[in-house]
Design a protein around this motif. Structure first.
Motif, PDB file in Angstrom:
ATOM      1  N   ALA A 133      31.302 -50.009 -12.072  1.00 49.71           N
ATOM      2  CA  ALA A 133      31.649 -48.612 -12.355  1.00 49.71           C
ATOM      3  C   ALA A 133      33.016 -48.517 -13.028  1.00 49.71           C
ATOM      4  O   ALA A 133      33.218 -47.709 -13.946  1.00 49.71           O
ATOM      5  CB  ALA A 133      31.641 -47.800 -11.059  1.00 49.71           C
ATOM      6  N   ALA A 134      33.966 -49.349 -12.577  1.00 40.00           N
ATOM      7  CA  ALA A 134      35.300 -49.346 -13.193  1.00 40.00           C
ATOM      8  C   ALA A 134      35.227 -49.821 -14.636  1.00 40.00           C
ATOM      9  O   ALA A 134      35.907 -49.280 -15.514  1.00 40.00           O
ATOM     10  CB  ALA A 134      36.249 -50.221 -12.381  1.00 40.00           C
ATOM     11  N   LEU A 135      34.401 -50.834 -14.888  1.00 30.47           N
ATOM     12  CA  LEU A 135      34.212 -51.301 -16.259  1.00 30.47           C
ATOM     13  C   LEU A 135      33.638 -50.201 -17.133  1.00 30.47           C
ATOM     14  O   LEU A 135      34.095 -49.971 -18.264  1.00 30.47           O
ATOM     15  CB  LEU A 135      33.273 -52.505 -16.282  1.00 30.47           C
ATOM     16  N   ALA A 136      32.637 -49.503 -16.609  1.00 29.83           N
ATOM     17  CA  ALA A 136      32.016 -48.414 -17.362  1.00 29.83           C
ATOM     18  C   ALA A 136      33.040 -47.324 -17.670  1.00 29.83           C
ATOM     19  O   ALA A 136      33.093 -46.797 -18.788  1.00 29.83           O
ATOM     20  CB  ALA A 136      30.838 -47.835 -16.577  1.00 29.83           C
ATOM     21  N   ALA A 137      33.882 -47.009 -16.680  1.00 27.95           N
ATOM     22  CA  ALA A 137      34.914 -45.994 -16.890  1.00 27.95           C
ATOM     23  C   ALA A 137      35.900 -46.447 -17.965  1.00 27.95           C
ATOM     24  O   ALA A 137      36.347 -45.644 -18.797  1.00 27.95           O
ATOM     25  CB  ALA A 137      35.649 -45.718 -15.580  1.00 27.95           C
ATOM     26  N   ILE A 277      41.417 -45.893 -19.378  1.00 32.91           N
ATOM     27  CA  ILE A 277      41.324 -47.349 -19.539  1.00 32.91           C
ATOM     28  C   ILE A 277      42.259 -48.044 -18.563  1.00 32.91           C
ATOM     29  O   ILE A 277      41.874 -49.002 -17.865  1.00 32.91           O
ATOM     30  CB  ILE A 277      41.682 -47.761 -20.985  1.00 32.91           C
ATOM     31  N   PHE A 278      43.496 -47.561 -18.502  1.00 32.44           N
ATOM     32  CA  PHE A 278      44.459 -48.182 -17.603  1.00 32.44           C
ATOM     33  C   PHE A 278      44.021 -48.063 -16.147  1.00 32.44           C
ATOM     34  O   PHE A 278      44.112 -49.023 -15.378  1.00 32.44           O
ATOM     35  CB  PHE A 278      45.836 -47.538 -17.770  1.00 32.44           C
ATOM     36  N   GLY A 279      43.537 -46.866 -15.751  1.00 25.17           N
ATOM     37  CA  GLY A 279      43.101 -46.674 -14.374  1.00 25.17           C
ATOM     38  C   GLY A 279      41.975 -47.622 -13.994  1.00 25.17           C
ATOM     39  O   GLY A 279      41.970 -48.188 -12.893  1.00 25.17           O
ATOM     40  N   SER A 280      41.047 -47.830 -14.907  1.00 26.39           N
ATOM     41  CA  SER A 280      39.916 -48.717 -14.610  1.00 26.39           C
ATOM     42  C   SER A 280      40.363 -50.167 -14.512  1.00 26.39           C
ATOM     43  O   SER A 280      39.925 -50.903 -13.629  1.00 26.39           O
ATOM     44  CB  SER A 280      38.834 -48.570 -15.687  1.00 26.39           C
ATOM     45  N   THR A 281      41.250 -50.594 -15.414  1.00 20.64           N
ATOM     46  CA  THR A 281      41.730 -51.977 -15.361  1.00 20.64           C
ATOM     47  C   THR A 281      42.591 -52.221 -14.118  1.00 20.64           C
ATOM     48  O   THR A 281      42.547 -53.299 -13.528  1.00 20.64           O
ATOM     49  CB  THR A 281      42.533 -52.340 -16.621  1.00 20.64           C
ATOM     50  N   ALA A 282      43.379 -51.197 -13.727  1.00 20.73           N
ATOM     51  CA  ALA A 282      44.189 -51.333 -12.512  1.00 20.73           C
ATOM     52  C   ALA A 282      43.289 -51.472 -11.286  1.00 20.73           C
ATOM     53  O   ALA A 282      43.559 -52.254 -10.370  1.00 20.73           O
ATOM     54  CB  ALA A 282      45.108 -50.133 -12.361  1.00 20.73           C
ATOM     55  N   TYR A 283      42.184 -50.715 -11.262  1.00 21.73           N
ATOM     56  CA  TYR A 283      41.256 -50.795 -10.132  1.00 21.73           C
ATOM     57  C   TYR A 283      40.579 -52.167 -10.083  1.00 21.73           C
ATOM     58  O   TYR A 283      40.443 -52.766  -9.006  1.00 21.73           O
ATOM     59  CB  TYR A 283      40.198 -49.701 -10.235  1.00 21.73           C
ATOM     60  N   ILE A 284      40.158 -52.662 -11.266  1.00 19.12           N
ATOM     61  CA  ILE A 284      39.534 -53.978 -11.323  1.00 19.12           C
ATOM     62  C   ILE A 284      40.511 -55.043 -10.838  1.00 19.12           C
ATOM     63  O   ILE A 284      40.151 -55.942 -10.070  1.00 19.12           O
ATOM     64  CB  ILE A 284      39.060 -54.293 -12.757  1.00 19.12           C
ATOM     65  N   SER A 285      41.771 -54.940 -11.266  1.00 22.71           N
ATOM     66  CA  SER A 285      42.794 -55.899 -10.830  1.00 22.71           C
ATOM     67  C   SER A 285      42.972 -55.848  -9.312  1.00 22.71           C
ATOM     68  O   SER A 285      43.116 -56.880  -8.651  1.00 22.71           O
ATOM     69  CB  SER A 285      44.123 -55.602 -11.522  1.00 22.71           C
ATOM     70  N   HIS A 286      42.970 -54.635  -8.765  1.00 22.97           N
ATOM     71  CA  HIS A 286      43.122 -54.466  -7.318  1.00 22.97           C
ATOM     72  C   HIS A 286      41.951 -55.110  -6.575  1.00 22.97           C
ATOM     73  O   HIS A 286      42.155 -55.817  -5.570  1.00 22.97           O
ATOM     74  CB  HIS A 286      43.202 -52.977  -6.988  1.00 22.97           C
ATOM     75  N   ARG A 287      40.726 -54.886  -7.049  1.00 19.94           N
ATOM     76  CA  ARG A 287      39.552 -55.464  -6.402  1.00 19.94           C
ATOM     77  C   ARG A 287      39.574 -56.991  -6.480  1.00 19.94           C
ATOM     78  O   ARG A 287      39.211 -57.678  -5.528  1.00 19.94           O
ATOM     79  CB  ARG A 287      38.269 -54.938  -7.069  1.00 19.94           C
ATOM     80  N   GLU A 288      40.018 -57.546  -7.628  1.00 21.29           N
ATOM     81  CA  GLU A 288      40.081 -58.996  -7.771  1.00 21.29           C
ATOM     82  C   GLU A 288      41.120 -59.589  -6.820  1.00 21.29           C
ATOM     83  O   GLU A 288      40.908 -60.657  -6.256  1.00 21.29           O
ATOM     84  CB  GLU A 288      40.412 -59.354  -9.224  1.00 21.29           C
ATOM     85  N   ALA A 289      42.229 -58.871  -6.635  1.00 22.02           N
ATOM     86  CA  ALA A 289      43.268 -59.356  -5.718  1.00 22.02           C
ATOM     87  C   ALA A 289      42.751 -59.367  -4.286  1.00 22.02           C
ATOM     88  O   ALA A 289      43.001 -60.312  -3.530  1.00 22.02           O
ATOM     89  CB  ALA A 289      44.507 -58.474  -5.835  1.00 22.02           C
ATOM     90  N   LEU A 290      42.025 -58.312  -3.891  1.00 24.32           N
ATOM     91  CA  LEU A 290      41.462 -58.263  -2.545  1.00 24.32           C
ATOM     92  C   LEU A 290      40.449 -59.376  -2.326  1.00 24.32           C
ATOM     93  O   LEU A 290      40.429 -60.013  -1.268  1.00 24.32           O
ATOM     94  CB  LEU A 290      40.785 -56.898  -2.313  1.00 24.32           C
TER      95      LEU A 290
END
Length: 301
Positions: A133-137, A277-290
């Motif tokens: 969903a973050a990628l789509a956003a 774009i920034f919000g979605s990439t920040a969310y993806i980064s957060h999920r990868e860190a978790l």
């Protein structure tokens, strides 16, 4: 106590944040110097001089540490990074001469999206619904900036996306290199390899820079070299996923510089799309860190 000594005493996450912030300022200023240098010089020459002058600027470091500081067994990774980064650099420099600086910067935020997709297609990583969903956003944000159908898709925008794709690949290579290589060596190997590679196409459009263009070229090389050193050192102190949100600093900075120097006024679509774009990439980064922390706990347990 000197400023450098005080900096060294700071916790690693704080040092990484300061270094990454400095890198974003240097990288943002590069867009201005590229635009100014390209007014009287072909963009392929600008690419060459950005790399060649960086070697000149780093010569004192080579003399101080000696050639032995460049000793490595990672020639394959260095070569791969140089080729991909050179193509991405040429695309990004050309884009800056064709479209507003803020638009080029906003499209540059798609790099982490491309990196995530590449990890799935090439490395076989599995992503779940929220990251999809973050990628789509993120790609919706890209469409907001580009507005296909409402405005013709420009070559400059396509080149900016090509630059982001290349940066996504090189970021993964750099992270691999920081495990064993000195930050300065990583930057120096980049420009040492890219200088002869970029000279070949530059020779076909060669003209000598005028005095003012030389000033912009040295400023470009200095900002690029300092930015890469700061960015590489920051990556060595903290995870990319923790540092990536700081990249949004570039959009307001470049918008201000573009307005003051080139009378460019970013549209609301650039701001809105860039934020998405920034919000979605920040969310993806957060999920990868978790996910990385969970995997580390499982291995430790």
């Amino acid at each position: 106590m000197s400023i450098f000594a005080a900096f060294i005493r700071l916790p690693a996450p704080v040092r990484a944040t300061l270094l990454m912030s400095a890198a974003m300022v240097f990288f943002t200023s590069m867009g201005v110097f590229i635009r100014l240098a390209s007014e009287n010089l072909h963009v392929l020459e600008v690419v060459f001089f950005r790399n060649f002058l960086a070697v000149v600027l780093m010569a004192p470091w080579i003399m101080g540490y000696g050639i032995s500081a460049l000793r490595t067994d990672k020639y394959g990774l260095y070569s791969l990074r140089a080729v991909i980064n050179l193509v991405a650099m040429a695309a990004g420099f050309a884009a800056i001469t064709m479209i507003p600086l803020a638009e080029a910067t906003a499209l540059g935020f798609t790099a982490p999206l491309f990196a995530t997709i590449g990890a799935v297609l090439v490395l076989g990583e599995v992503i779940r619904a929220r990251r999809v969903a973050a990628l789509a956003a993120g790609f919706v944000g890209m469409l907001l900036v580009l507005r296909p159908g409402m405005e013709a898709m420009s070559l400059g925008a396509l080149l900016a996306l090509g630059n982001a794709f290349g940066i996504a690949i090189t970021a993964l290579v750099v992270k691999k290199l920081t495990a064993t290589e000195r930050p300065e060596a990583i930057v120096l190997w980049m420009v040492l390899l890219q200088s002869p590679l970029s000279l070949v196409p530059a020779l076909f459009v060669w003209t000598w820079p005028d005095p003012m263009t030389w000033v912009w070229l040295f400023c470009l090389a200095g900002a690029g070299t300092a930015g890469h050193v700061c960015w590489t050192r920051a990556c060595g102190l903290a995870e990319i996923t923790q540092l990536q949100p700081l990249e949004f600093i570039k959009l307001p900075l470049i918008a201000i510089l573009g307005y003051l120097l080139f009378a460019e006024e970013p549209t609301v679509w650039v701001w809105l799309g860039g934020a998405v774009i920034f919000g979605s990439t920040a969310y993806i980064s957060h999920r990868e860190a978790l996910l990385a922390k969970r995997c580390a706990r499982k291995k430790g347990g």
